[in-house]
Design a protein around this motif. Structure first.
Motif, mmCIF file in Angstrom:
data_model
loop_
_atom_site.group_PDB
_atom_site.id
_atom_site.type_symbol
_atom_site.label_atom_id
_atom_site.label_comp_id
_atom_site.label_asym_id
_atom_site.label_seq_id
_atom_site.Cartn_x
_atom_site.Cartn_y
_atom_site.Cartn_z
ATOM 1 N N HIS A 57 0.712 -1.063 0.041
ATOM 2 C CA HIS A 57 0.062 -0.071 -0.049
ATOM 3 C C HIS A 57 0.698 1.285 0.095
ATOM 4 N N HIS A 58 1.986 1.159 0.530
ATOM 5 C CA HIS A 58 2.752 2.139 0.681
ATOM 6 C C HIS A 58 4.119 2.279 -0.342
ATOM 7 N N VAL A 59 3.969 1.341 -1.293
ATOM 8 C CA VAL A 59 5.158 1.096 -2.295
ATOM 9 C C VAL A 59 5.715 2.281 -2.996
ATOM 10 N N ARG A 60 4.658 3.262 -3.384
ATOM 11 C CA ARG A 60 5.257 4.542 -3.964
ATOM 12 C C ARG A 60 6.002 5.286 -2.929
ATOM 13 N N GLY A 61 6.088 5.098 -1.866
ATOM 14 C CA GLY A 61 7.204 5.729 -0.947
ATOM 15 C C GLY A 61 8.615 5.200 -0.938
ATOM 16 N N ILE A 62 8.649 3.761 -1.411
ATOM 17 C CA ILE A 62 9.868 3.211 -1.553
ATOM 18 C C ILE A 62 10.751 3.694 -2.665
ATOM 19 N N ASP A 63 11.679 4.667 -2.275
ATOM 20 C CA ASP A 63 12.240 5.280 -3.394
ATOM 21 C C ASP A 63 13.818 5.213 -2.989
ATOM 22 N N VAL A 64 14.394 4.260 -2.091
ATOM 23 C CA VAL A 64 15.745 4.174 -2.026
ATOM 24 C C VAL A 64 16.296 2.718 -2.443
ATOM 25 N N PRO A 65 17.470 2.582 -2.584
ATOM 26 C CA PRO A 65 17.825 1.419 -3.128
ATOM 27 C C PRO A 65 17.508 0.210 -2.163
ATOM 28 N N MET A 66 17.185 -1.229 -2.360
ATOM 29 C CA MET A 66 16.755 -2.187 -1.494
ATOM 30 C C MET A 66 16.907 -3.539 -2.062
ATOM 31 N N PRO A 67 17.549 -4.389 -1.337
ATOM 32 C CA PRO A 67 17.589 -5.711 -1.821
ATOM 33 C C PRO A 67 16.517 -6.635 -0.771
ATOM 34 N N ILE A 68 15.985 -7.274 -1.508
ATOM 35 C CA ILE A 68 14.837 -8.114 -0.823
ATOM 36 C C ILE A 68 15.554 -9.677 -0.808
ATOM 37 N N LEU A 69 15.382 -10.227 0.579
ATOM 38 C CA LEU A 69 16.043 -11.354 0.638
ATOM 39 C C LEU A 69 14.947 -12.360 1.390
ATOM 40 N N HIS A 70 14.823 -13.334 0.720
ATOM 41 C CA HIS A 70 13.726 -14.250 1.190
ATOM 42 C C HIS A 70 13.992 -15.887 1.066
ATOM 43 N N SER A 71 13.486 -16.491 1.688
ATOM 44 C CA SER A 71 13.698 -18.139 1.734
ATOM 45 C C SER A 71 12.754 -18.571 1.060
ATOM 46 N N GLU A 72 12.846 -19.701 0.148
ATOM 47 C CA GLU A 72 11.687 -20.010 -0.564
ATOM 48 C C GLU A 72 10.773 -21.088 0.207
ATOM 49 N N ASP A 73 11.123 -21.877 1.224
ATOM 50 C CA ASP A 73 10.581 -22.604 1.906
ATOM 51 C C ASP A 73 9.781 -21.762 3.323
ATOM 52 N N ASP A 74 9.797 -20.641 3.387
ATOM 53 C CA ASP A 74 9.141 -19.905 4.364
ATOM 54 C C ASP A 74 7.674 -20.015 4.602
ATOM 55 N N LEU A 75 7.416 -20.758 5.426
ATOM 56 C CA LEU A 75 5.934 -20.753 5.813
ATOM 57 C C LEU A 75 5.399 -19.836 6.591
ATOM 58 N N ARG A 76 6.145 -19.085 7.283
ATOM 59 C CA ARG A 76 5.512 -17.884 8.152
ATOM 60 C C ARG A 76 5.048 -16.871 7.057
ATOM 61 N N CYS A 77 6.071 -16.497 6.261
ATOM 62 C CA CYS A 77 5.923 -15.238 5.323
ATOM 63 C C CYS A 77 6.398 -15.958 3.776
ATOM 64 N N PRO A 78 5.332 -16.665 3.145
ATOM 65 C CA PRO A 78 5.695 -17.256 1.907
ATOM 66 C C PRO A 78 6.394 -16.501 0.856
ATOM 67 N N VAL A 79 7.122 -17.078 0.278
ATOM 68 C CA VAL A 79 8.207 -16.305 -0.949
ATOM 69 C C VAL A 79 7.134 -15.129 -1.626
ATOM 70 N N GLU A 80 5.815 -15.511 -2.092
ATOM 71 C CA GLU A 80 5.015 -14.558 -2.910
ATOM 72 C C GLU A 80 5.019 -13.263 -2.119
ATOM 73 N N GLN A 81 5.194 -12.983 -0.693
ATOM 74 C CA GLN A 81 5.377 -11.662 -0.279
ATOM 75 C C GLN A 81 6.515 -10.984 -0.823
ATOM 76 N N ALA A 82 7.499 -11.725 -0.785
ATOM 77 C CA ALA A 82 8.662 -11.001 -1.383
ATOM 78 C C ALA A 82 8.467 -10.762 -2.886
ATOM 79 N N ASP A 83 8.069 -11.721 -3.764
ATOM 80 C CA ASP A 83 7.763 -11.806 -4.992
ATOM 81 C C ASP A 83 6.957 -10.446 -5.282
ATOM 82 N N ALA A 84 5.850 -10.350 -4.762
ATOM 83 C CA ALA A 84 5.156 -9.074 -4.784
ATOM 84 C C ALA A 84 5.674 -7.466 -4.620
ATOM 85 N N LEU A 85 6.211 -7.635 -3.484
ATOM 86 C CA LEU A 85 7.144 -6.424 -3.357
ATOM 87 C C LEU A 85 8.012 -5.833 -4.192
#
Length: 143
Positions: A57-85
């Motif tokens: 919802h706030h993605v337009r405010g993300i205007d700084v460089p950012m790496p997204i690191l995520h585990s593919e077998d994460d059941l708490r926060c599934p990897v689609e969370q990182a993919d979408a962001l």
């Protein structure tokens, strides 16, 4: 808040094993339903609240460089969370990197394979060196 830009406060950001979309997380996480308990309202009762609290919802405010690191077998926060962001930040043409770690869970940074924990640290150090003017450890003069 959706119009605020992070560059007014931060030079860079790093997202690890994070929530990107609280709405889809409530359906797909191994902790499904827990968020409603914590927030006092379920997704079905208050979807606008979940949407408002989501980084997407706030993605337009993300205007700084950012790496997204995520585990593919994460059941708490599934990897689609990182993919979408990642997709949203990239669609805005902002500087973003996406690193996925196969066969790792939500706790990869603490109890993942040594190879991936070292790789994670190297990714972060390299990112800091490139975007914040830091130096990699091998460049630091011996004391």
């Amino acid at each position: 808040m959706a119009g605020r830009h992070h560059s007014a406060r931060f030079a860079a950001a790093c997202s690890e094993r994070a929530v990107g979309n609280l709405e889809s997380l409530d359906w797909s996480s191994d902790a499904a339903g827990w968020f409603g308990h914590e927030l006092g309202r379920s997704l079905l009762d208050a979807p606008e609240g979940y949407r408002r609290m989501s980084p997407l919802h706030h993605v337009r405010g993300i205007d700084v460089p950012m790496p997204i690191l995520h585990s593919e077998d994460d059941l708490r926060c599934p990897v689609e969370q990182a993919d979408a962001l990642f997709a949203a930040v990239r669609l805005l043409g902002r500087p973003v990197e996406h690193w996925r770690f196969p066969e790792e869970s939500h706790g990869m940074s603490r109890d993942g394979s040594p190879r991936h924990r070292v790789q994670r640290a190297q990714i972060i150090l390299d990112f800091v060196g490139r975007h914040l003017g830091g130096r990699r450890p091998e460049e630091v003069p011996a004391g």
